[in-house]
Design an enzyme around this catalytic site. Structure first.
Site, PDB file in Angstrom:
ATOM      1  CE  LYS A   1       5.810 -10.212  -4.596  1.00 25.26           C
ATOM      2  NZ  LYS A   1       4.753  -9.285  -5.007  1.00 25.26           N
TER       3      LYS A   1
ATOM      4  N   GLY B   1       1.316  -9.316  -2.382  1.00 26.42           N
ATOM      5  CA  GLY B   1       1.219 -10.043  -1.108  1.00 26.42           C
ATOM      6  C   GLY B   1      -0.226 -10.248  -0.675  1.00 26.42           C
TER       7      GLY B   1
ATOM      8  CD  GLU C   1      -0.315  -3.625   2.530  1.00 29.44           C
ATOM      9  OE1 GLU C   1       0.654  -3.398   3.249  1.00 29.44           O
ATOM     10  OE2 GLU C   1      -0.674  -4.777   2.232  1.00 29.44           O
TER      11      GLU C   1
ATOM     12  CG  HIS D   1     -25.156  -9.062  22.035  1.00 32.18           C
ATOM     13  ND1 HIS D   1     -26.297  -9.083  22.796  1.00 32.18           N
ATOM     14  CD2 HIS D   1     -25.386  -9.888  20.984  1.00 32.18           C
ATOM     15  CE1 HIS D   1     -27.178  -9.916  22.249  1.00 32.18           C
ATOM     16  NE2 HIS D   1     -26.646 -10.411  21.139  1.00 32.18           N
TER      17      HIS D   1
ATOM     18  CE  LYS E   1       7.972  -3.652   5.342  1.00 34.42           C
ATOM     19  NZ  LYS E   1       8.076  -4.421   4.107  1.00 34.42           N
TER      20      LYS E   1
HETATM   21  C1  G6Q Z   1       0.950  -7.058   0.915  1.00 31.46           C
HETATM   22  C2  G6Q Z   1       2.082  -6.380   1.507  1.00 31.46           C
HETATM   23  C3  G6Q Z   1       2.573  -6.964   2.813  1.00 31.46           C
HETATM   24  C4  G6Q Z   1       3.427  -8.200   2.667  1.00 31.46           C
HETATM   25  C5  G6Q Z   1       4.168  -8.450   3.990  1.00 31.46           C
HETATM   26  C6  G6Q Z   1       4.991  -9.702   3.955  1.00 31.46           C
HETATM   27  O1  G6Q Z   1       0.445  -6.760  -0.138  1.00 31.46           O
HETATM   28  O2  G6Q Z   1       3.071  -6.242   0.584  1.00 31.46           O
HETATM   29  O3  G6Q Z   1       1.526  -7.242   3.714  1.00 31.46           O
HETATM   30  O4  G6Q Z   1       2.657  -9.289   2.304  1.00 31.46           O
HETATM   31  O5  G6Q Z   1       4.970  -7.341   4.295  1.00 31.46           O
HETATM   32  O6  G6Q Z   1       5.948  -9.630   2.946  1.00 31.46           O
HETATM   33  P1  G6Q Z   1       6.778 -10.887   2.533  1.00 31.46           P
HETATM   34  O7  G6Q Z   1       5.836 -11.912   2.016  1.00 31.46           O
HETATM   35  O8  G6Q Z   1       7.746 -10.421   1.503  1.00 31.46           O
HETATM   36  O9  G6Q Z   1       7.469 -11.390   3.785  1.00 31.46           O
END
Ligand code: G6Q
Length: 540
Positions: free
Chosen positions: A206, A267, A353, A384, A504
């Site tokens: 994204k 995301g 999340e 199991h 991060k």
């Molecule tokens: C989802 C989060 C997270 C995100 C990843 C990848 O809701 O925001 O899991 O999808 O950190 O992010 P990018 O798509 O920006 O690389």
């Protein structure tokens, strides 16, 4: 609005819980044989039997009253109308637009988003069809046989889960791989047997800034250029899915192979956006549209079905019931389908999340529990392994069980065995086995205390006809809106994820400290300093 724990329905539920917390499901079923029929509902191709829950008509009435008092329906309508309900990021939350049919009008800031949604879908369909037919060829003119999705979190879990779930519908002549981890082993293992001239990388991000994805994308580019001998190969072997088109262009990906989406798609709510490009190439555009139709059918059910028959609402309220009144910390999700092996991991992100928050929409620290821990494995495997603890341990673990009446596998005769286990587990969890029953069966006295299975362990049973694209869409949407319902009750923002930021930032501070060369002055806590120093020493 009144504080959640002061609201009339909450208080009534607390009192009601005190009254029924020790009532056994055996008693509830004995007193009320009609409960299986009454406590079940159907919608968008899914059937939910929630009668094996520790609830009565009174519980249901109070939970629905709670939803009413907390304005779940109003918040739902605000989401569907494109209002900026993700307040901490000032964004609309419109994954429902991704699967709305052509001709629907959904506005964000006064502009209808639907024409753009369908423009991207059409472009994806055209690209997917060309890759699948062989019309789209690689740098050496060969057709694409391998697709590697590079992305992490929401840009990975959905595509991988959906591919595994719907593999019988996929083009079996093609290979699909998923690279997420910054551990180089993930990339090496995914590509070690692939011919570069037949491989397409889809960089799914994204933001197009995520460390893991950008690192793996650079590795993929170097791999392709080295094997194909030319920078010009990038245009024929890379596609991108992102909201950050300038960064995609800078990376060198052909705009014709670039598919956009929007900031109003979170995301973890994006598997039905262009992030699903690998899914569409695997399944073909028609199956992808069937997946979207399944999502949409459940969206409509959530939007319009009466509360007492509304599947996502009921599932969400039952989660609140165990989480907040019984103090259950976790919920197990056990799909009785080998194809749904990654479904629990997918739901883990969706739920944890979204609802792992300790501050409400007004910025106040909450005085109640929010999102539960989600975990699970496919049945019968789990039986199991960890089911022992669910049956006889000291913790209450409500379980969602998912089954399909028709198999996908041609080895159909095994399906009854699978389903027998599914029904048996729910029965055993609910009703257990008493000392008297054991005695009557001739169990030796000395073993009786150990063999008693208390029962009274709640389950939801979700049944569908067959695991097909539409059913998967409906199932994912069911959980999306259950998560939404819970978030609305807890008055939290289910659509931000600030908690993942700190790690991060700290990682980006440590990365240069691990660079080869003299050890830098370390200014972390004593433990982190020592770990970094030890790693540098041992790495050699
Ligand atoms: C989802 C989060 C997270 C995100 C990843 C990848 O809701 O925001 O899991 O999808 O950190 O992010 P990018 O798509 O920006 O690389």
């Amino acid at each position: 609005m009144t504080a959640l724990t002061d609201s009339p329905a909450w208080k009534a539920l607390a009192a009601h819980h005190a009254a029924i917390k020790d009532v056994h499901l055996r008693t509830l079923f004995a007193q009320d044989p009609g409960r299986a029929e009454r406590f079940s509902a159907e919608g968008a191709g899914l059937f939910l039997d929630y009668s094996k829950n520790r609830i009565t008509d009174e519980t249901l009435k109070l939970l629905l009253q709670l939803a009413d008092e907390r304005g779940v329906a109003q918040r739902r309508d605000a989401m569907f109308a494109g209002e900026k309900i993700n307040t901490t990021e000032r964004r609309a939350v419109l994954h429902v637009a991704l699967r709305a049919p052509r001709g629907t009008r959904i506005e964000v800031d006064g502009a209808d988003v639907m024409p753009e949604v369908h423009k991207v879908l059409d472009a994806m369909a055209d690209f997917s069809a060309r890759v699948r037919s062989g019309a789209f060829t690689g740098h050496t003119g060969k057709r694409i046989r391998n697709v590697v999705n590079i992305g992490i979190g929401g840009s990975y879990l959905g595509p991988e889960m959906a591919y595994r779930a719907l593999r019988p519908y996929s083009d079996r002549e093609m290979t699909f791989r998923f690279v997420a981890n910054v551990d180089g082993a993930d990339f090496s293992e995914a590509t070690h047997d692939l011919a570069a001239d037949e491989t397409l990388f889809i960089i799914s991000s994204k933001t197009f800034t995520t460390l893991e994805t950008m690192t793996n994308a650079a590795t993929a580019r170097a791999w392709a250029v080295e094997k194909l001998g030319s920078d010009a190969a990038i245009a024929k072997h890379f596609a991108a899915v992102s909201t950050n088109i300038p960064a995609v262009t800078k990376f060198g990906i052909d705009p014709a192979n670039t598919f956009g989406f929007w900031d109003w798609v979170g995301g973890r709510y994006s598997m039905d956006s262009a992030i699903g490009l690998s899914t569409m190439i695997a399944l073909g555009p028609d199956n992808f549209r069937a997946l979207l139709a399944g999502f949409h059918a459940m969206d409509e059910h959530f939007r319009t079905a009466p509360p007492a028959r509304n599947l996502p609402l009921l599932l969400g309220l039952l989660t609140v019931w165990y989480n907040n009144f019984f103090g259950a910390q976790t919920i197990g999700v056990m799909p009785y389908s080998a194809h749904l092996a990654r479904f629990p991991a997918y739901l883990q992100q969706l739920q944890m999340e979204s609802n792992g928050k300790h501050v409400d929409l007004d910025g106040h620290v909450v005085n109640y529990q929010t999102g539960p821990i989600i975990w699970g494995e496919p049945g019968t495997d789990g039986q199991h392994s960890f089911y022992q603890l669910i049956h006889q341990g000291t913790k209450l673990i409500p379980v969602d069980m998912i089954g399909f009446c028709k198999p996908l596998s041609p080895i159909a005769h095994q399906h009854d065995l699978l389903m027998a286990n599914l029904f048996a587990q729910a029965e055993a969890l609910a009703f257990g086995k008493t000392a008297e029953e054991l005695k009557a069966e001739g169990s030796p006295d000395f073993q009786t205390p150990y063999r008693v299975t208390q029962g009274n362990r709640p389950t939801n049973m979700i049944l569908a006809d067959r695991l097909d694209p539409a059913t998967l869409g409906s199932l994912v949407s069911l959980y999306e809106h259950s998560v939404f319902t819970q978030g609305a009750i807890w008055a939290i923002d289910s659509f931000d994820q600030w908690g993942v930021e700190l790690g991060k930032v700290l990682a980006s501070r440590i990365i240069p400290e691990l660079a080869p060369g003299p050890e830098p002055a370390l200014r972390h806590d004593a433990s982190t300093n020592a770990l970094i120093a030890r790693y540098r020493r041992m790495r050699g």
